[in-house]
Design a protein around this motif. Sequence first.
Motif, PDB file in Angstrom:
ATOM      1  N   UNK A 255       1.412   3.436  -0.987  1.00 15.52           N
ATOM      2  CA  UNK A 255       0.678   4.688  -1.199  1.00 15.52           C
ATOM      3  C   UNK A 255       1.436   5.606  -2.147  1.00 15.52           C
ATOM      4  N   UNK A 256       2.750   5.633  -2.017  1.00 13.75           N
ATOM      5  CA  UNK A 256       3.559   6.564  -2.812  1.00 13.75           C
ATOM      6  C   UNK A 256       3.862   6.054  -4.215  1.00 13.75           C
TER       7      UNK A 256
ATOM      8  N   UNK B   9       2.018   3.238  -5.920  1.00 17.60           N
ATOM      9  CA  UNK B   9       0.967   2.519  -6.643  1.00 17.60           C
ATOM     10  C   UNK B   9      -0.347   3.280  -6.533  1.00 17.60           C
ATOM     11  N   UNK B  10      -1.335   2.800  -7.276  1.00 16.04           N
ATOM     12  CA  UNK B  10      -2.694   3.350  -7.201  1.00 16.04           C
ATOM     13  C   UNK B  10      -3.645   2.389  -6.496  1.00 16.04           C
ATOM     14  N   UNK B  11      -3.122   1.489  -5.697  1.00 14.47           N
ATOM     15  CA  UNK B  11      -3.963   0.550  -4.953  1.00 14.47           C
ATOM     16  C   UNK B  11      -4.924   1.287  -4.025  1.00 14.47           C
ATOM     17  N   UNK B  12      -6.098   0.705  -3.798  1.00 12.74           N
ATOM     18  CA  UNK B  12      -7.054   1.273  -2.861  1.00 12.74           C
ATOM     19  C   UNK B  12      -6.502   1.188  -1.437  1.00 12.74           C
ATOM     20  N   UNK B  13      -6.910   2.133  -0.595  1.00 12.53           N
ATOM     21  CA  UNK B  13      -6.425   2.147   0.786  1.00 12.53           C
ATOM     22  C   UNK B  13      -6.793   0.852   1.504  1.00 12.53           C
TER      23      UNK B  13
ATOM     24  N   UNK C 185      -3.313  11.320   7.434  1.00 10.28           N
ATOM     25  CA  UNK C 185      -4.173  10.281   6.880  1.00 10.28           C
ATOM     26  C   UNK C 185      -3.511   9.677   5.634  1.00 10.28           C
ATOM     27  N   UNK C 186      -3.816   8.413   5.322  1.00 10.37           N
ATOM     28  CA  UNK C 186      -3.165   7.768   4.177  1.00 10.37           C
ATOM     29  C   UNK C 186      -3.313   8.525   2.863  1.00 10.37           C
ATOM     30  N   UNK C 187      -4.499   9.042   2.553  1.00 11.39           N
ATOM     31  CA  UNK C 187      -4.674   9.727   1.275  1.00 11.39           C
ATOM     32  C   UNK C 187      -3.954  11.068   1.254  1.00 11.39           C
ATOM     33  N   UNK C 188      -3.849  11.729   2.411  1.00 13.95           N
ATOM     34  CA  UNK C 188      -3.053  12.961   2.483  1.00 13.95           C
ATOM     35  C   UNK C 188      -1.591  12.636   2.205  1.00 13.95           C
TER      36      UNK C 188
END
Length: 273
Positions: free
Chosen positions: A230-231, A233-237, A263-266
Amino acid sequence: MPTPVAKTRHETPMGFRVWRVDHELPMRHAHTHGDVEINFLPPDPRARITYFIAGRRADVHSGHAGIFWGGVPHQLIEHQGPRDGIWITLPLAWFLKCNFPNNFAARLMQGQLFTLPLSADRAAQWLREFDAGPAHHRPILLELEALFARLALAAPARRPAAPRADSLSAIERITSFLALHYQQALSIDDLAAHARLHPKYLMTAFRQATGTTVKTYLLRLRIAHAQRLLATTDMRVLDIAMHSGFGSLSRFYETFDRYVGSRPLVYRRQNQA
């Protein structure tokens, strides 16, 4: 910062080693190995390295040593100042046998990176003694044991039960196996077969040695892997969830919120450089 990549490289344990690092850093890939690792930076005001380990950035500054367990996926993502230092690896079994106070081993194995000041003269002496051969290794290990004991005493926490000596090699096999296979579906029976132990004994021995359950330890490895992706790369969740070993997106969201508190996107917005 290196180009972010999703791959984690798994390496065999190196055992007791002391060597000088003078190659180009940082690391392109995250990696794991079964040893406790010590990284020392020379006393230069420009010197600093930054690791990404267990879902967070951790700095080691000039004139200090960083201490962490290599079984947790980790990546050196930034390096400022001179491109040299002294690196040490120690077998996990030796570290566990020392039975350090205040839950020190368990905290290290759960992804904490500790730092402490260290003189360049002492680090250089350890390097010379290691290169002189096995007869000179014991004084280094005695000094490191005392150093870790003082560090543990200065970082109070609950002390776990001491692991049985005959379980330590099995714990090494389990943690190495988990580091290699945490992205796959695993059961206690799988681990017990690999470690050649009864499942109930495995769970008891593992908790005594690491201060946590096998299930929690496995989930922490998976969550640490997801945090790194998450930190960096730009991979999808969804892709990150599958790549980290979670069988469903809902299970990933539930576990991520429980262990990380967001949450992952947060988390991505707060931590992506």
